[in-house]
Design a protein around this motif. Structure first.
Motif, PDB file in Angstrom:
ATOM      1  N   ARG A  49       7.785  -5.328  16.289  1.00  9.84           N
ATOM      2  CA  ARG A  49       6.561  -4.602  16.564  1.00  9.84           C
ATOM      3  C   ARG A  49       6.706  -3.103  16.383  1.00  9.84           C
ATOM      4  NH1 ARG A  49       4.145  -7.601  22.007  1.00  9.84           N
ATOM      5  NH2 ARG A  49       3.726  -9.632  21.015  1.00  9.84           N
ATOM      6  N   GLN A  50       7.934  -2.643  16.202  1.00 13.38           N
ATOM      7  CA  GLN A  50       8.134  -1.218  16.010  1.00 13.38           C
ATOM      8  C   GLN A  50       7.661  -0.801  14.625  1.00 13.38           C
ATOM      9  OE1 GLN A  50      12.223  -0.389  16.749  1.00 13.38           O
ATOM     10  NE2 GLN A  50      12.061  -0.608  18.957  1.00 13.38           N
ATOM     11  N   GLY A  51       7.345   0.483  14.486  1.00 10.59           N
ATOM     12  CA  GLY A  51       6.883   0.992  13.204  1.00 10.59           C
ATOM     13  C   GLY A  51       5.370   0.986  13.120  1.00 10.59           C
ATOM     14  N   SER A  52       4.861   1.626  12.086  1.00 14.85           N
ATOM     15  CA  SER A  52       3.420   1.763  11.907  1.00 14.85           C
ATOM     16  C   SER A  52       2.851   0.539  11.209  1.00 14.85           C
ATOM     17  CB  SER A  52       3.117   3.019  11.083  1.00 14.85           C
ATOM     18  OG  SER A  52       1.744   3.105  10.806  1.00 14.85           O
ATOM     19  N   ALA A  53       1.671   0.126  11.667  1.00 13.46           N
ATOM     20  CA  ALA A  53       0.974  -0.986  11.026  1.00 13.46           C
ATOM     21  C   ALA A  53       0.101  -0.512   9.876  1.00 13.46           C
ATOM     22  CB  ALA A  53       0.111  -1.721  12.065  1.00 13.46           C
ATOM     23  N   VAL A  54      -0.030   0.808   9.704  1.00 14.37           N
ATOM     24  CA  VAL A  54      -0.833   1.364   8.622  1.00 14.37           C
ATOM     25  C   VAL A  54      -0.019   1.336   7.326  1.00 14.37           C
ATOM     26  CG1 VAL A  54      -2.118   3.400   7.851  1.00 14.37           C
ATOM     27  CG2 VAL A  54      -1.979   2.858  10.293  1.00 14.37           C
ATOM     28  N   SER A  55      -0.668   0.971   6.253  1.00 17.11           N
ATOM     29  CA  SER A  55       0.030   0.863   4.973  1.00 17.11           C
ATOM     30  C   SER A  55       0.531   2.228   4.518  1.00 17.11           C
ATOM     31  CB  SER A  55      -0.903   0.282   3.905  1.00 17.11           C
ATOM     32  OG  SER A  55      -1.956   1.183   3.612  1.00 17.11           O
ATOM     33  N   ALA A  56       1.560   2.209   3.704  1.00 19.22           N
ATOM     34  CA  ALA A  56       2.140   3.459   3.194  1.00 19.22           C
ATOM     35  C   ALA A  56       1.115   4.233   2.358  1.00 19.22           C
ATOM     36  CB  ALA A  56       3.384   3.154   2.360  1.00 19.22           C
ATOM     37  N   ARG A  57       0.260   3.508   1.647  1.00 20.20           N
ATOM     38  CA  ARG A  57      -0.753   4.174   0.818  1.00 20.20           C
ATOM     39  C   ARG A  57      -1.700   4.997   1.680  1.00 20.20           C
ATOM     40  NH1 ARG A  57      -4.725   0.994  -3.421  1.00 20.20           N
ATOM     41  NH2 ARG A  57      -5.721   2.831  -4.354  1.00 20.20           N
ATOM     42  N   TRP A  58      -2.166   4.405   2.791  1.00 18.76           N
ATOM     43  CA  TRP A  58      -3.057   5.130   3.686  1.00 18.76           C
ATOM     44  C   TRP A  58      -2.336   6.306   4.350  1.00 18.76           C
ATOM     45  CZ3 TRP A  58      -7.990   5.434   3.687  1.00 18.76           C
ATOM     46  CH2 TRP A  58      -8.784   4.355   3.274  1.00 18.76           C
ATOM     47  N   ARG A  59      -1.056   6.124   4.675  1.00 16.26           N
ATOM     48  CA  ARG A  59      -0.312   7.220   5.294  1.00 16.26           C
ATOM     49  C   ARG A  59      -0.159   8.389   4.325  1.00 16.26           C
ATOM     50  NH1 ARG A  59       3.042   3.055   7.284  1.00 16.26           N
ATOM     51  NH2 ARG A  59       4.777   3.681   5.957  1.00 16.26           N
ATOM     52  N   ILE A  60       0.114   8.086   3.049  1.00 16.27           N
ATOM     53  CA  ILE A  60       0.236   9.155   2.053  1.00 16.27           C
ATOM     54  C   ILE A  60      -1.083   9.912   1.932  1.00 16.27           C
ATOM     55  CG2 ILE A  60       0.553   9.613  -0.404  1.00 16.27           C
ATOM     56  CD1 ILE A  60       2.522   7.283  -0.482  1.00 16.27           C
ATOM     57  N   VAL A  61      -2.182   9.138   1.795  1.00 17.79           N
ATOM     58  CA  VAL A  61      -3.498   9.773   1.662  1.00 17.79           C
ATOM     59  C   VAL A  61      -3.834  10.564   2.923  1.00 17.79           C
ATOM     60  CG1 VAL A  61      -5.967   9.337   1.413  1.00 17.79           C
ATOM     61  CG2 VAL A  61      -4.328   8.035   0.040  1.00 17.79           C
ATOM     62  N   MET A  88       2.643   3.757  -5.361  1.00 15.13           N
ATOM     63  CA  MET A  88       3.000   2.543  -4.635  1.00 15.13           C
ATOM     64  C   MET A  88       3.080   1.316  -5.535  1.00 15.13           C
ATOM     65  SD  MET A  88       3.549   3.533  -1.627  1.00 15.13           S
ATOM     66  CE  MET A  88       3.749   1.910  -0.911  1.00 15.13           C
ATOM     67  N   ARG A  89       2.558   1.423  -6.768  1.00 14.99           N
ATOM     68  CA  ARG A  89       2.576   0.241  -7.643  1.00 14.99           C
ATOM     69  C   ARG A  89       3.996  -0.267  -7.900  1.00 14.99           C
ATOM     70  NH1 ARG A  89      -0.748   0.931 -12.965  1.00 14.99           N
ATOM     71  NH2 ARG A  89      -2.396   0.939 -11.387  1.00 14.99           N
ATOM     72  N   PRO A  90       4.963   0.617  -8.265  1.00 20.44           N
ATOM     73  CA  PRO A  90       6.329   0.092  -8.445  1.00 20.44           C
ATOM     74  C   PRO A  90       6.904  -0.501  -7.160  1.00 20.44           C
ATOM     75  CG  PRO A  90       6.110   2.270  -9.430  1.00 20.44           C
ATOM     76  CD  PRO A  90       4.882   2.041  -8.613  1.00 20.44           C
ATOM     77  N   ILE A  91       6.570   0.101  -6.011  1.00 22.10           N
ATOM     78  CA  ILE A  91       7.076  -0.435  -4.751  1.00 22.10           C
ATOM     79  C   ILE A  91       6.456  -1.798  -4.482  1.00 22.10           C
ATOM     80  CG2 ILE A  91       7.216  -0.020  -2.267  1.00 22.10           C
ATOM     81  CD1 ILE A  91       7.193   2.944  -2.865  1.00 22.10           C
ATOM     82  N   ARG A  92       5.164  -1.939  -4.813  1.00 17.59           N
ATOM     83  CA  ARG A  92       4.527  -3.249  -4.669  1.00 17.59           C
ATOM     84  C   ARG A  92       5.181  -4.268  -5.609  1.00 17.59           C
ATOM     85  NH1 ARG A  92      -0.092  -1.592  -5.362  1.00 17.59           N
ATOM     86  NH2 ARG A  92      -0.451  -2.142  -7.543  1.00 17.59           N
ATOM     87  N   THR A  93       5.531  -3.805  -6.799  1.00 21.88           N
ATOM     88  CA  THR A  93       6.226  -4.696  -7.737  1.00 21.88           C
ATOM     89  C   THR A  93       7.576  -5.122  -7.189  1.00 21.88           C
ATOM     90  OG1 THR A  93       5.128  -3.582  -9.594  1.00 21.88           O
ATOM     91  CG2 THR A  93       7.078  -4.894 -10.091  1.00 21.88           C
ATOM     92  N   VAL A  94       8.276  -4.172  -6.527  1.00 23.32           N
ATOM     93  CA  VAL A  94       9.556  -4.518  -5.902  1.00 23.32           C
ATOM     94  C   VAL A  94       9.358  -5.593  -4.835  1.00 23.32           C
ATOM     95  CG1 VAL A  94      11.411  -3.632  -4.447  1.00 23.32           C
ATOM     96  CG2 VAL A  94      10.611  -2.287  -6.385  1.00 23.32           C
ATOM     97  N   ARG A  95       8.308  -5.412  -4.010  1.00 15.63           N
ATOM     98  CA  ARG A  95       8.041  -6.405  -2.959  1.00 15.63           C
ATOM     99  C   ARG A  95       7.710  -7.766  -3.565  1.00 15.63           C
ATOM    100  NH1 ARG A  95       3.406  -8.146  -1.107  1.00 15.63           N
ATOM    101  NH2 ARG A  95       2.250  -6.442  -2.097  1.00 15.63           N
TER     102      ARG A  95
END
Length: 505
Positions: free
Chosen positions: A7-19, A214-221
């Motif tokens: 449960r630790q960490g942010s539930a907000v996506s990295a894309r939203w955090r960057i924006v 985030m597209r390459p990171i999404r590709t990694v996932r």
């Protein structure tokens, strides 16, 4: 504990955090710019009002000191005349009021249509307040807004300095800054509107850029999700030359190592099964025969001898598997500077020992004349594996060649056995670690896997040559100096001392 960690960490996506961070920092910067500009414009309004007041006061003082009555061509003796003359020459700007007080009269210079002079002249309370103020300049908040004012007084020529106040002339200069401040506020609001529009544009661009990042990171996932225990072949597409491309290359290299380790583990198990199942089955059959009490002694001795050979074969298999298991360890090889010819001669002498390989003849085809940094014991084990492989695939009476050579900074060791040439594809498959037991004869895969492991540990290669000739050669080639140990400071000092002593002698 595990649930808390999940449960630790942010539930907000990295894309939203960057924006969010981009928009927040941009908004703070634009807000700071807007507030600063409004403050600067307000300061400019105040500064302009102060300059206007000071300028008019200085002009009046100069006129009162130097001005002449046009009727007499002499200094003014009537303060009303002086004030009327001065005010007639003034053209107040918007928001500026120039008012003269003399002989109980309040006179205003007529300027632009905003009527600031009439406003001040008609406000007796404000005029009286300014006249009674001990200061020569100040700022009031009035019914007409903020007023920045200044005043000066004059006396007729020849009058004493102690003349009563009511016989003095006073010039009042006032700047009503409300209109100018409202204009500054409108400009600040306009600037704020432009900033909001820019912020919206920044948010849109940040959203698109974050998506691109985030597209390459999404590709990694997605690639990681597609990898299973049975399929490790997925790789991340590499595009560009930026940090994310290098990250993809690093992850692909990691996946290559993981896949290699996984395949090596599978190969290790397959080799163990391939080389232990058959001896185990034969040994079990031999033990069943030995418990038969009616078996003649000669047959019992023959079976026992065969069982011992099977046990020895299984022991050799386990030893080979142990070599393969250790081949990836840093201390697998212990290099030393040894003659290439010495390793060749030792292996050939051992193979030619009576009883070692009955029915086979051995000869040295060639011997390399150089020294190399290598682990002589490991190289000798690899060449023995090639000898055993050649013995297993030749007939009694055949001659097997053993040789070595040195060329282009590398030492090669090989074993040649007679026979028909191998198909190129099959020859290549023999040295591919994970195909060594597929479709090949028993005994070939594990030995060649050991040879390949030893060669790679020496930063070399294992190879097979099979052409139009009447023989096939299996061997390995290793660099002469690839495993030279790093020289320490003590070694370098010893060499310098030795060189110095040699020169002095």
């Amino acid at each position: 504990m595990t649930e808390n960690l999940e449960r630790q960490g942010s539930a907000v996506s990295a894309r939203w955090r960057i924006v969010g961070w981009i928009v927040l920092t941009t908004a703070l910067a634009l807000l700071a710019v807007t507030v600063t500009m409004r403050s600067v414009m307000s300061g400019q309004v105040a500064e302009a009002a102060n300059v206007g007041v000071v300028q008019e006061i200085e002009e009046f003082r100069t006129f009162a000191a130097e001005g002449l009555d046009p009727r007499t061509a002499r200094p003014f003796t009537s303060m009303e005349a002086l004030m009327e003359r001065y005010l007639a020459r003034q053209q107040p700007l918007a928001g500026e009021a120039i008012v003269g007080v003399a002989g109980g009269r309040v006179l205003a210079a007529q300027g632009l249509a905003d009527g600031s002079g009439d406003i001040l002249a008609g406000d007796a309370a404000l005029v009286d307040r300014i006249l009674r103020d001990a200061r020569t300049a100040g700022v009031y908040e009035s019914a007409h807004g903020t007023v920045r004012w200044g005043k000066a007084e004059a006396v007729a020529a020849g009058e004493p300095a102690t003349i009563a106040p009511e016989r003095r002339a006073h010039l009042l200069v006032a700047q009503f800054t409300g209109a100018a401040q409202e204009e500054a506020n409108r400009q600040a609001v306009l600037l704020f509107g432009v900033a909001v529009g820019g912020l919206a544009l920044t948010a849109g661009i940040a959203w698109l850029v974050a998506r691109q990042i985030m597209r390459p990171i999404r590709t990694v996932r997605e690639t990681a999700e597609s990898i299973t225990a049975h399929d490790l072949s997925a790789r991340i597409p590499v595009q560009g030359r930026d940090d994310l491309a290098r990250l993809a290359e690093t992850l692909n290299a990691m996946l290559d190592r993981i896949e290699g380790s996984h395949l090596a583990q599978r190969h290790f198990i397959a080799e163990a099964r391939e080389h232990l199942n058959e001896p185990q089955r034969l040994l079990a059959a031999a033990l069943r025969d030995l418990v038969d009490g009616d078996m003649p002694g000669a047959d019992r001795a023959r079976i026992a001898c065969g069982a011992q050979q099977l046990i020895a074969r299984m022991g050799q298999t386990l030893a080979d598997l142990d070599v393969l298991a250790q081949s990836g360890n840093p201390g697998f090889v212990k290099p030393a500077r040894v003659p290439v010819s010495e390793v060749t001669a030792d292996v050939a002498a051992e193979a030619s020992t009576p009883g070692a390989h009955p029915g086979r003849h051995f000869r040295i085809e060639e011997t390399g004349r150089a020294e190399a940094w290598l682990d002589a014991a490991r190289i000798a084990d690899a060449v023995r594996q090639l000898v055993d492989n050649a013995v297993a695939h030749t007939s009694p009476g055949d001659t097997i060649g053993i040789g070595s050579s040195v060329a282009d900074g590398a030492a090669s060791f090989w074993v040649a056995n007679p026979g028909p040439p191998l198909d190129p594809e099959r020859a290549r498959a023999l040295l591919e670690s994970y195909r060594s037991t597929e479709g090949t004869d028993p005994g070939m895969g594990l030995g060649l896997a050991v040879v390949k492991a030893v060669a790679e540990a020496h930063r070399g290669i294992a190879w097979v040559e099979s052409g139009d000739g009447a023989q096939t050669r299996f061997g390995l080639t290793v660099p002469l100096d690839a495993l030279v140990p790093a020289r320490g400071a003590d070694d370098a000092f010893a060499d310098r001392i030795a060189t110095t002593l040699g020169e002095e002698s």
